[in-house]
Design a protein around this motif. Structure first.
Motif, mmCIF file in Angstrom:
data_model
loop_
_atom_site.group_PDB
_atom_site.id
_atom_site.type_symbol
_atom_site.label_atom_id
_atom_site.label_comp_id
_atom_site.label_asym_id
_atom_site.label_seq_id
_atom_site.Cartn_x
_atom_site.Cartn_y
_atom_site.Cartn_z
ATOM 1 N N ILE A 1 28.436 31.885 63.551
ATOM 2 C CA ILE A 1 28.341 30.482 63.499
ATOM 3 C C ILE A 1 27.215 30.030 64.715
ATOM 4 O O ILE A 1 26.469 28.988 64.469
ATOM 5 N N ALA B 1 33.245 32.712 62.771
ATOM 6 C CA ALA B 1 34.240 32.192 62.164
ATOM 7 C C ALA B 1 34.899 33.270 61.154
ATOM 8 O O ALA B 1 34.222 33.945 60.337
ATOM 9 N N THR C 1 39.830 22.627 56.511
ATOM 10 C CA THR C 1 39.070 23.385 57.398
ATOM 11 C C THR C 1 38.505 24.755 56.961
ATOM 12 O O THR C 1 38.075 25.761 57.765
ATOM 13 N N ILE D 1 37.319 28.066 59.315
ATOM 14 C CA ILE D 1 36.673 27.322 60.756
ATOM 15 C C ILE D 1 37.769 26.855 61.580
ATOM 16 O O ILE D 1 37.335 26.922 62.875
ATOM 17 N N ILE E 1 37.340 29.574 64.676
ATOM 18 C CA ILE E 1 36.307 29.634 65.330
ATOM 19 C C ILE E 1 36.551 30.569 66.728
ATOM 20 O O ILE E 1 37.355 29.959 67.365
ATOM 21 N N LYS F 1 28.231 23.673 57.383
ATOM 22 C CA LYS F 1 27.782 22.681 58.372
ATOM 23 C C LYS F 1 28.447 21.622 58.211
ATOM 24 O O LYS F 1 28.827 20.900 59.260
ATOM 25 N N ILE G 1 31.998 21.771 59.502
ATOM 26 C CA ILE G 1 32.078 22.040 61.205
ATOM 27 C C ILE G 1 31.930 20.718 61.686
ATOM 28 O O ILE G 1 32.364 20.222 62.725
ATOM 29 N N THR H 1 35.103 18.447 61.265
ATOM 30 C CA THR H 1 36.062 18.910 62.264
ATOM 31 C C THR H 1 35.869 18.664 63.632
ATOM 32 O O THR H 1 36.774 18.461 64.432
#
Length: 107
Positions: free
Chosen positions: A30, A45, A56, A71, A74, A98, A101, A104
């Motif tokens: 990531i 991740a 997620t 995700i 991570i 993307k 992320i 989130t």
């Protein structure tokens, strides 16, 4: 080995504690390339094949298997945990990562 953002790498995640994803498994890089080039750590991740379907977690097909990029797990690891590069995510997969992320952690 040159590690790039959105590469799929095999990582030894042990030892772990509690509900952290463990074992040696594929993970997605990531962290951005500038960090990957200059730091001894990298942000990943993990991927899981038996993961539950949460907002997620992103479905991905790798090595003939359907799995999910997790995700919500991570973490930063030392590059020494990386065993080898397995491949690279596709552009549609990268776009979805993307987006998740951003949803989130940013909004």
């Amino acid at each position: 080995m040159e590690l790039k953002q959105y590469d799929i790498v095999l990582v030894n995640l042990n030892p772990t504690i509690g509900s952290e994803i463990n074992k040696t498994r594929p993970c997605i890089i990531i962290s951005p390339n500038e960090m990957n080039k200059h730091l001894r750590t990298i942000i990943i991740a993990p991927m899981a094949t038996s993961s539950k379907n949460y907002p997620t977690r992103i479905e991905i097909k790798h090595n003939g298997k359907i799995g999910r990029i997790v995700i919500d797990q991570i973490r930063t690891i030392d590059k020494k945990r990386i065993i080898k590069i397995l491949g690279r995510m596709t552009k549609p997969e990268i776009k979805e990562v993307k987006l998740v992320i951003k949803e989130t952690f940013v909004e």
